[in-house]
Design a protein around this motif. Structure first.
Motif, PDB file in Angstrom:
ATOM      1  N   GLN A 327       0.826  -1.204   0.000  1.00  0.00           N
ATOM      2  CA  GLN A 327       0.000   0.000   0.000  1.00  0.00           C
ATOM      3  C   GLN A 327       0.860   1.253   0.000  1.00  0.00           C
ATOM      4  O   GLN A 327       0.529   2.239  -0.669  1.00  0.00           O
ATOM      5  N   SER A 334      -5.584   1.474  -2.320  1.00  0.00           N
ATOM      6  CA  SER A 334      -5.670   0.516  -1.226  1.00  0.00           C
ATOM      7  C   SER A 334      -5.315  -0.876  -1.742  1.00  0.00           C
ATOM      8  O   SER A 334      -5.177  -1.097  -2.948  1.00  0.00           O
ATOM      9  N   ASP A 356      -9.321   6.121   1.332  1.00  0.00           N
ATOM     10  CA  ASP A 356      -9.443   4.828   2.003  1.00  0.00           C
ATOM     11  C   ASP A 356     -10.873   4.596   2.499  1.00  0.00           C
ATOM     12  O   ASP A 356     -11.408   3.494   2.392  1.00  0.00           O
ATOM     13  N   THR A 359     -13.626   3.002   0.165  1.00  0.00           N
ATOM     14  CA  THR A 359     -13.532   1.621  -0.305  1.00  0.00           C
ATOM     15  C   THR A 359     -14.830   0.842  -0.126  1.00  0.00           C
ATOM     16  O   THR A 359     -15.261   0.104  -1.027  1.00  0.00           O
TER      17      THR A 359
END
Length: 412
Positions: A327, A334, A356, A359
């Motif tokens: 990452q 991600s 993030d 996601t």
């Protein structure tokens, strides 16, 4: 359920007969099993070197397996892979794009993971569910790149960050003038694939989907809402009409575009190319949090002679420490499992958390249930949306026509 025509399901085996030398020969050197791992990312400047070093970390972690990386250009990657796999060869490990993944599964080109890896052994994030077909897992995420709204606070007239589409329109108009634009996206056939990505963000954000998994829904009310919103932005006078992505992204880091909705890879480029640009990020200001997703899976070639060794590498890649290292290399993207950013990274790049956090709401930019035929459907949809943008056609009429054309095409 994955729906694939016989013609397209066998597409991988029906490619050109000019085949590059096989990339998968089961080599044994000094009692080591040698695997090949192919991916476009290994050919990228800078990041490719770091990814190869990451793989080398695996090689040094044990003495029985050696993984050799193979970088290839994007333009020829898929054709080369399918041609070699159709001939019984190809790399042991392959980082595919999502559209190619969905072609590889029904063609029998990649292995199911279920006999080798259990989901319960790893904290896989939600997008990994898209890598299951008919209940079986055929890959894990190598890279997940989400879409959110990036903005330049210095160009927002009142400093207010839009949280609704109406506020987005208002802010974009207010930031336009003196050579600057308030917003940018793609709206030309020349940028068809990028146009599709931007359009999906609007449609998904307004709660629409191109299908219900079995039937096409191109003219559903929520899809039409998304198309109508795309038209409102197009007519706002706030976008540089006709600009391609390379142009308006450069304008953004040159402080000439205030807002755009783009993926984490672009945010990483901005951070590198213009380190003094104080851009920020926020969730896209649509009625729902759903946005598009660039999902690149790690898969295992069905032709591999070294299944156990290949899945040994996959298991290694999914370990927490190795996921964190991957990452860090991928930047704003991600990985397969949930990896918290370090306080130091978040302090330097607070926009990472916004990417993030997206996601769990990310959706592949494909037509569910018709994944392999997405390019055909994309062409129909884009042509109809252009009639709305450039020809003034009513969004409902345009999408009704799109639905009829698409349903007829899928019967062929």
């Amino acid at each position: 359920m994955l729906r694939v025509s016989r013609r397209l399901a066998l597409a991988g085996a029906a490619l050109a007969l000019t085949v590059a030398p096989s990339l998968m020969q089961p080599l044994q050197a000094q009692d080591k099993t040698t695997l090949s791992f192919a991916g476009v990312t290994f050919s990228e400047a800078g990041r490719g070197d770091r990814l190869r070093a990451w793989v080398e970390k695996f090689n040094k972690s044990q003495k029985k397996i050696e993984v050799q990386t193979l970088g290839m250009p994007f333009a020829t990657f898929a054709n080369t892979m399918f041609t070699q796999m159709g001939g019984g060869g190809g790399p042991d490990l392959i980082r595919f794009d999502t559209i190619d993944f969905y072609a590889a599964v029904p063609a029998g080109r990649i292995l199911a993971f279920d006999d080798f890896i259990k989901d319960s052994d790893f904290k896989l994030s939600a997008p990994n569910d898209y890598l299951k077909v008919n209940g079986k897992r055929y890959g894990v995420a190598f890279e997940i790149s989400n879409y959110v709204m990036m903005y330049n606070p210095a160009l927002l007239k009142d400093g207010k960050v839009p949280t609704t589409f109406d506020e987005l329109l208002t802010a974009a108009k207010a930031a336009t003038g003196n050579g600057n634009y308030g917003y940018a996206y793609r709206a030309t056939m020349a940028e068809r694939n990028g146009f599709w990505q931007d359009l999906c963000n609007y449609v998904f954000g307004f709660g629409g989907r191109w299908s219900d998994g079995t039937n096409l829904t191109l003219n559903s009310p929520k899809v039409i809402e998304g198309v109508a919103a795309y038209k409102k932005m197009y007519d706002s006078g706030a976008i540089p009409k006709g600009a391609d992505a390379a142009t308006y992204r450069r304008m953004f880091w040159e402080n000439k575009v205030a807002i755009e909705i783009d993926n984490g890879g672009v945010a990483g480029i901005f951070n590198q190319q213009a380190p003094n640009l104080a851009f920020q990020a926020a969730p896209s200001p649509f009625p729902t949090r759903a946005q598009g997703l660039i999902l690149a899976p790690l898969t295992v070639n069905a032709n591999t002679k070294n299944k156990d060794a290949a899945f040994t590498f996959v298991k290694w890649a999914l370990q927490p420490e190795n996921q964190k290292d991957l990452q860090d290399i991928l930047g704003a993207s991600s990985v397969a499992t949930v990896v918290p950013r370090s306080p130091e990274d978040l302090a330097k790049k607070p926009w990472l958390k916004v990417y993030d956090d997206q996601t769990e709401n990310a959706v592949p930019q494909l037509v569910g249930g018709f994944e392999v035929r997405t390019p055909e459907l994309q062409q129909i949809i884009i042509e109809q949306v252009l009639k709305v943008l450039q020809g003034g056609m009513d969004p409902k009429k345009a999408m009704d026509e799109a639905q009829d054309l698409a349903v007829a095409r899928m019967k062929k």
